[in-house]
Design a protein around this motif. Structure first.
Motif, short mmCIF file in Angstrom:
data_model
loop_
_atom_site.label_atom_id
_atom_site.label_comp_id
_atom_site.label_asym_id
_atom_site.label_seq_id
_atom_site.Cartn_x
_atom_site.Cartn_y
_atom_site.Cartn_z
N GLY A 127 6.87 -1.72 -14.46
CA GLY A 127 5.57 -2.24 -14.05
C GLY A 127 5.17 -1.69 -12.70
N GLU A 128 3.86 -1.62 -12.46
CA GLU A 128 3.40 -1.08 -11.18
C GLU A 128 3.96 -1.86 -10.01
OE1 GLU A 128 -0.86 -0.80 -10.48
OE2 GLU A 128 -0.48 0.26 -8.60
N GLU A 129 4.02 -3.19 -10.14
CA GLU A 129 4.44 -3.98 -8.99
C GLU A 129 5.95 -4.16 -8.91
OE1 GLU A 129 2.01 -4.02 -7.20
OE2 GLU A 129 0.43 -3.80 -8.69
N LEU A 167 -13.32 12.40 -12.60
CA LEU A 167 -12.23 12.96 -11.79
C LEU A 167 -11.65 11.84 -10.95
CD1 LEU A 167 -10.59 15.32 -10.60
CD2 LEU A 167 -12.52 15.77 -9.05
N GLY A 168 -10.42 11.43 -11.26
CA GLY A 168 -9.78 10.36 -10.50
C GLY A 168 -9.34 10.85 -9.13
N TRP A 169 -9.27 9.91 -8.20
CA TRP A 169 -8.88 10.26 -6.83
C TRP A 169 -7.90 9.21 -6.31
CZ3 TRP A 169 -9.43 7.11 -2.56
CH2 TRP A 169 -9.06 7.69 -1.34
N SER A 170 -6.93 9.66 -5.53
CA SER A 170 -6.12 8.75 -4.73
C SER A 170 -5.63 9.54 -3.52
CB SER A 170 -4.92 8.23 -5.52
OG SER A 170 -3.85 9.16 -5.46
N PRO A 171 -5.22 8.84 -2.45
CA PRO A 171 -4.74 9.57 -1.27
C PRO A 171 -3.37 10.20 -1.47
CG PRO A 171 -5.08 7.21 -0.79
CD PRO A 171 -5.26 7.39 -2.26
N SER A 216 -14.77 6.23 -11.44
CA SER A 216 -15.04 4.81 -11.70
C SER A 216 -13.93 3.87 -11.26
CB SER A 216 -15.32 4.58 -13.18
OG SER A 216 -16.41 5.35 -13.58
N GLY A 217 -12.76 4.41 -10.84
CA GLY A 217 -11.75 3.57 -10.22
C GLY A 217 -10.72 2.94 -11.12
N SER A 218 -10.70 3.29 -12.41
CA SER A 218 -9.62 2.82 -13.29
C SER A 218 -9.22 3.99 -14.19
CB SER A 218 -10.06 1.63 -14.15
OG SER A 218 -9.15 1.47 -15.25
N LEU A 260 -9.76 13.64 -15.62
CA LEU A 260 -8.82 14.51 -14.90
C LEU A 260 -8.33 13.79 -13.65
CD1 LEU A 260 -11.29 17.52 -14.33
CD2 LEU A 260 -10.18 16.97 -16.48
N GLU A 261 -7.08 14.00 -13.30
CA GLU A 261 -6.61 13.53 -11.99
C GLU A 261 -5.38 14.34 -11.62
OE1 GLU A 261 -6.79 9.31 -11.33
OE2 GLU A 261 -5.73 9.48 -9.40
N LEU A 262 -5.31 14.76 -10.35
CA LEU A 262 -4.23 15.67 -9.93
C LEU A 262 -2.88 14.98 -9.85
CD1 LEU A 262 -6.28 17.73 -7.36
CD2 LEU A 262 -5.19 18.60 -9.45
N HIS A 263 -2.88 13.68 -9.58
CA HIS A 263 -1.63 12.92 -9.69
C HIS A 263 -1.98 11.49 -10.08
CE1 HIS A 263 1.53 10.09 -8.54
NE2 HIS A 263 2.33 11.05 -8.97
N ILE A 264 -1.28 10.98 -11.09
CA ILE A 264 -1.49 9.59 -11.49
C ILE A 264 -0.14 9.07 -11.97
CG2 ILE A 264 -2.17 10.06 -13.90
CD1 ILE A 264 -4.51 7.91 -13.30
N ASN A 265 0.02 7.76 -11.88
CA ASN A 265 1.32 7.17 -12.26
C ASN A 265 1.35 6.77 -13.74
OD1 ASN A 265 2.91 7.14 -9.75
ND2 ASN A 265 1.21 5.90 -8.99
N TRP A 277 2.12 4.06 -15.25
CA TRP A 277 1.53 2.77 -15.68
C TRP A 277 0.01 2.87 -15.82
CZ3 TRP A 277 5.07 2.84 -11.50
CH2 TRP A 277 4.52 3.11 -10.26
N ASP A 278 -0.62 3.84 -15.13
CA ASP A 278 -2.07 3.99 -15.25
C ASP A 278 -2.47 4.64 -16.58
OD1 ASP A 278 -2.68 3.05 -12.59
OD2 ASP A 278 -1.92 4.95 -11.84
N VAL A 279 -1.56 5.41 -17.18
CA VAL A 279 -1.98 6.24 -18.33
C VAL A 279 -1.17 6.04 -19.63
CG1 VAL A 279 -2.97 8.05 -16.86
CG2 VAL A 279 -0.56 8.20 -17.55
C1 IPD Z 1 -5.44 3.48 -9.55
C2 IPD Z 1 -6.62 3.65 -10.47
C3 IPD Z 1 -7.46 4.83 -10.01
C4 IPD Z 1 -6.67 6.11 -10.03
C5 IPD Z 1 -5.47 5.96 -9.14
C6 IPD Z 1 -4.63 4.75 -9.53
P1 IPD Z 1 -4.58 0.91 -9.46
O1 IPD Z 1 -4.58 2.45 -10.03
O2 IPD Z 1 -6.22 3.89 -11.79
O3 IPD Z 1 -8.58 4.99 -10.84
O4 IPD Z 1 -7.48 7.16 -9.58
O5 IPD Z 1 -4.67 7.13 -9.26
O6 IPD Z 1 -3.58 4.61 -8.61
O7 IPD Z 1 -4.06 1.03 -8.06
O8 IPD Z 1 -5.97 0.43 -9.51
O9 IPD Z 1 -3.66 0.20 -10.37
#
Ligand code: IPD
Length: 260
Positions: free
Chosen positions: A71-73, A157-161, A185-187, A204-209, A211-213
């Motif tokens: 899980g994410e948490e 295009l997803g974004w995160s730091p 859109s943030g999800s 598209l997203e350059l890095h995602i975890n 649990w998100d996908v």
């Molecule tokens: C984030 C969202 C976001 C994606 C980030 C994720 P969270 O997950 O899915 O759209 O761009 O990479 O970290 O933090 O809302 O569970």
């Protein structure tokens, strides 16, 4: 596991997700008591994230005592039968009263994404898929778009730091230069579902975890999307890039994102 055994699991977990959705919606309706904190820059956390994940972990442990959960948490370990949970995906939206958030549960059997359930209770939308059995939104079959031309493509295009801003900007620039309309859109989980039901042509997203996908990969794949091998290498534990699109656009988008 046979398709029938997998279907039994899918129905059981749909029931859990419906309960988890009511729990999350209850928190969502009380914005003043969300207890918002930050895990890092633009990495949002609310009390609902922990409460929903705890609920799902407890109930999955009863239903499938030998399966593992990531899980994410709360983290967790992979196995031949692993549930991968994002209790609230789109937490930033959730924490701001924006309804574009969801609960995402994917099941990997022998490392193969096999069941995906994404519930967006504030939107009254439930996406469900099982490998080989198709994908549905609120019980109706869904299919990716037939878009073939980037000049009419609608791309998320997803974004995160987690990724240097310059790399994100380069993909954004190449996407616009190729003629795409680009949004965020943030999800990530709902982003993949929106490819599945043709609301967009690609995510598209350059890095995602994972649990998100994990769930969205099954849903979009069953709806006909072309998706990179996200779980290659350390994808489960460390994440990877994701490129999920309607098939005709995949080769051009791979060049834009710079992944195979
Ligand atoms: C984030 C969202 C976001 C994606 C980030 C994720 P969270 O997950 O899915 O759209 O761009 O990479 O970290 O933090 O809302 O569970």
């Amino acid at each position: 596991m046979t398709p029938a055994e997998l279907a039994t699991r899918r129905y059981a977990v749909q029931g859990l997700v419906a309960e988890a959705g009511r729990l999350a919606l209850d928190y969502f309706g009380r914005q003043e008591s969300l207890g918002v904190t930050m895990k890092g820059a633009q990495d949002w956390l609310t009390v609902a994230d922990g409460a929903v994940e705890d609920f799902l972990r407890q109930r999955l442990a009863v239903l499938f005592p030998t399966d593992t959960v990531i899980g994410e948490e709360g983290g967790g370990a992979a196995s031949d039968a692993v549930w991968i949970i994002d209790p609230i995906d789109g937490t930033m939206n959730f924490a701001h009263g924006d309804r574009n958030w969801c609960i995402s549960i994917g099941f990997l059997h022998n490392r193969v994404p096999t069941i995906g359930i994404v519930a967006a209770p504030a939107l009254d939308e439930l996406y469900v898929a099982q490998r080989g059995q198709g994908a549905t939104l609120n019980g109706r079959p869904i299919r990716v778009s037939a878009t073939e031309d980037l000049k009419r493509a609608y791309v998320e295009l997803g974004w995160s730091p987690r990724v240097p801003f310059e790399r994100y900007l380069a993909v954004l620039e190449r996407g616009y230069a190729a003629g795409c309309a680009v949004k965020r859109s943030g999800s990530g989980a709902l982003g993949l579902c929106h490819v599945a039901n043709a609301r967009t042509d690609a995510y598209l997203e350059l890095h995602i975890n994972a649990w998100d996908v994990a769930a969205g990969i099954v849903i979009a794949g069953e709806a006909g999307a072309s998706i990179n091998d996200f779980f290659a290498g350390d994808g489960i534990s460390k994440g990877n890039p994701i490129l999920c699109s309607t098939p005709a656009l995949a080769p051009q988008l791979r060049e834009i994102v710079g992944i195979s």
